[in-house]
Design an enzyme around this catalytic site. Structure first.
Site, PDB file in Angstrom:
ATOM      1  N   ASP A 163      25.070 -23.130   9.241  1.00  0.00           N
ATOM      2  CA  ASP A 163      24.637 -22.486   8.003  1.00  0.00           C
ATOM      3  C   ASP A 163      25.600 -21.346   7.683  1.00  0.00           C
ATOM      4  O   ASP A 163      25.985 -20.570   8.556  1.00  0.00           O
ATOM      5  CB  ASP A 163      23.203 -21.964   8.141  1.00  0.00           C
ATOM      6  CG  ASP A 163      22.585 -21.638   6.790  1.00  0.00           C
ATOM      7  OD1 ASP A 163      21.643 -22.348   6.373  1.00  0.00           O
ATOM      8  OD2 ASP A 163      23.044 -20.672   6.131  1.00  0.00           O
TER       9      ASP A 163
ATOM     10  N   GLN B 171      13.112 -23.508  -0.929  1.00  0.00           N
ATOM     11  CA  GLN B 171      14.249 -24.442  -0.939  1.00  0.00           C
ATOM     12  C   GLN B 171      15.201 -24.075  -2.068  1.00  0.00           C
ATOM     13  O   GLN B 171      14.780 -23.881  -3.215  1.00  0.00           O
ATOM     14  CB  GLN B 171      13.754 -25.890  -1.117  1.00  0.00           C
ATOM     15  CG  GLN B 171      14.886 -26.908  -0.993  1.00  0.00           C
ATOM     16  CD  GLN B 171      14.419 -28.357  -1.044  1.00  0.00           C
ATOM     17  OE1 GLN B 171      13.222 -28.634  -1.216  1.00  0.00           O
ATOM     18  NE2 GLN B 171      15.360 -29.274  -0.914  1.00  0.00           N
TER      19      GLN B 171
ATOM     20  N   HIS C 247      17.254 -31.015   4.116  1.00  0.00           N
ATOM     21  CA  HIS C 247      17.932 -30.493   5.303  1.00  0.00           C
ATOM     22  C   HIS C 247      16.931 -29.903   6.271  1.00  0.00           C
ATOM     23  O   HIS C 247      15.923 -29.326   5.878  1.00  0.00           O
ATOM     24  CB  HIS C 247      18.997 -29.451   4.933  1.00  0.00           C
ATOM     25  CG  HIS C 247      18.518 -28.385   3.994  1.00  0.00           C
ATOM     26  ND1 HIS C 247      18.364 -28.596   2.640  1.00  0.00           N
ATOM     27  CD2 HIS C 247      18.153 -27.098   4.220  1.00  0.00           C
ATOM     28  CE1 HIS C 247      17.920 -27.488   2.074  1.00  0.00           C
ATOM     29  NE2 HIS C 247      17.774 -26.561   3.004  1.00  0.00           N
TER      30      HIS C 247
ATOM     31  N   VAL D  72      18.720 -25.557  -1.933  1.00  0.00           N
ATOM     32  CA  VAL D  72      19.649 -26.681  -2.080  1.00  0.00           C
ATOM     33  C   VAL D  72      18.811 -27.959  -2.037  1.00  0.00           C
ATOM     34  O   VAL D  72      18.124 -28.231  -1.033  1.00  0.00           O
ATOM     35  CB  VAL D  72      20.711 -26.696  -0.955  1.00  0.00           C
ATOM     36  CG1 VAL D  72      21.639 -27.903  -1.128  1.00  0.00           C
ATOM     37  CG2 VAL D  72      21.524 -25.397  -0.951  1.00  0.00           C
TER      38      VAL D  72
ATOM     39  N   ASN E 173      12.249 -26.538   4.318  1.00  0.00           N
ATOM     40  CA  ASN E 173      11.681 -25.906   3.139  1.00  0.00           C
ATOM     41  C   ASN E 173      11.594 -26.978   2.053  1.00  0.00           C
ATOM     42  O   ASN E 173      12.616 -27.545   1.649  1.00  0.00           O
ATOM     43  CB  ASN E 173      12.569 -24.751   2.663  1.00  0.00           C
ATOM     44  CG  ASN E 173      12.615 -23.623   3.684  1.00  0.00           C
ATOM     45  OD1 ASN E 173      11.607 -23.313   4.327  1.00  0.00           O
ATOM     46  ND2 ASN E 173      13.770 -23.019   3.847  1.00  0.00           N
TER      47      ASN E 173
ATOM     48  N   HIS F 252      16.590 -27.078   9.110  1.00  0.00           N
ATOM     49  CA  HIS F 252      17.201 -25.891   9.705  1.00  0.00           C
ATOM     50  C   HIS F 252      16.891 -25.902  11.202  1.00  0.00           C
ATOM     51  O   HIS F 252      15.729 -26.062  11.597  1.00  0.00           O
ATOM     52  CB  HIS F 252      16.570 -24.612   9.143  1.00  0.00           C
ATOM     53  CG  HIS F 252      16.800 -24.365   7.688  1.00  0.00           C
ATOM     54  ND1 HIS F 252      17.762 -23.499   7.217  1.00  0.00           N
ATOM     55  CD2 HIS F 252      16.176 -24.842   6.584  1.00  0.00           C
ATOM     56  CE1 HIS F 252      17.713 -23.442   5.896  1.00  0.00           C
ATOM     57  NE2 HIS F 252      16.744 -24.252   5.490  1.00  0.00           N
TER      58      HIS F 252
HETATM   59  P1  AMP Z   1      17.083 -23.823   1.796  1.00  0.00           P
HETATM   60  O1  AMP Z   1      16.829 -22.427   1.309  1.00  0.00           O
HETATM   61  O2  AMP Z   1      16.064 -24.328   2.766  1.00  0.00           O
HETATM   62  O3  AMP Z   1      17.343 -24.764   0.641  1.00  0.00           O
HETATM   63  O4  AMP Z   1      18.411 -23.737   2.646  1.00  0.00           O
HETATM   64  C1  AMP Z   1      19.676 -23.842   2.114  1.00  0.00           C
HETATM   65  C2  AMP Z   1      20.612 -23.307   3.166  1.00  0.00           C
HETATM   66  O5  AMP Z   1      21.921 -23.724   2.877  1.00  0.00           O
HETATM   67  C3  AMP Z   1      20.647 -21.776   3.254  1.00  0.00           C
HETATM   68  O6  AMP Z   1      20.262 -21.369   4.562  1.00  0.00           O
HETATM   69  C4  AMP Z   1      22.092 -21.440   2.923  1.00  0.00           C
HETATM   70  O7  AMP Z   1      22.579 -20.346   3.656  1.00  0.00           O
HETATM   71  C5  AMP Z   1      22.803 -22.723   3.288  1.00  0.00           C
HETATM   72  N1  AMP Z   1      24.066 -22.957   2.593  1.00  0.00           N
HETATM   73  C6  AMP Z   1      24.319 -22.823   1.275  1.00  0.00           C
HETATM   74  N2  AMP Z   1      25.595 -23.150   1.006  1.00  0.00           N
HETATM   75  C7  AMP Z   1      26.167 -23.493   2.189  1.00  0.00           C
HETATM   76  C8  AMP Z   1      27.470 -23.933   2.569  1.00  0.00           C
HETATM   77  N3  AMP Z   1      28.464 -24.071   1.692  1.00  0.00           N
HETATM   78  N4  AMP Z   1      27.701 -24.186   3.886  1.00  0.00           N
HETATM   79  C9  AMP Z   1      26.713 -24.038   4.793  1.00  0.00           C
HETATM   80  N5  AMP Z   1      25.458 -23.656   4.488  1.00  0.00           N
HETATM   81  C10 AMP Z   1      25.191 -23.372   3.209  1.00  0.00           C
END
Ligand code: AMP
Length: 115
Positions: free
Chosen positions: A32, A95, A101, A97, A88, A103
């Protein structure tokens, strides 16, 4: 960029860099970018499923594979004292992205309940 073409699809296609720790034909795991624990790794399916809520019965074995990949990645990261696996699902869960995924968080004492 299509609705399903997120940042994580770009990582799968190597269009943006990531610190990849595991890959096979169905899944990818990478660190992450904004770690919330000493170890914070994301495990994603290569199939662009936006949210857990969008998974369908045909994804049955893929879902199992993601959990077993989480276990493998956690073991390889040396998290023998424990780790947390978080999904999430949707905006209210935080969430950001919209490519499914998991974590994997570890390397410190976790608290409960989560925020
Ligand atoms: P969520 O909030 O559950 O959607 O988690 C999205 C996660 O993606 C967050 O913990 C971000 O820090 C992580 N994230 C966003 N962009 C990147 C990236 N380019 N490389 C690695 N992790 C990322």
């Amino acid at each position: 960029m299509s609705e399903q073409d997120t940042l994580f699809s770009k990582i799968i296609r190597r269009e943006i860099p990531a610190d990849i720790v595991y890959e096979d034909d169905m899944a990818l795991a990478f660190k992450d970018i904004n770690p919330q624990a000493p170890v914070h790794i994301l495990v994603i399916p290569k199939k662009p499923i936006p949210r857990l809520a969008d998974a369908v019965p045909e994804d049955h074995s893929l879902m199992g594979h993601l959990l077993l990949t989480a276990k493998r990645v956690a073991q390889e990261a040396g998290l023998e004292n424990g780790y947390r696996v978080v999904i999430n699902n949707g905006a209210e869960a935080g969430q950001t992205v919209f490519h499914l995924h998991l974590h994997i968080l570890g390397g410190r004492q976790m608290q409960w309940p989560p925020g």
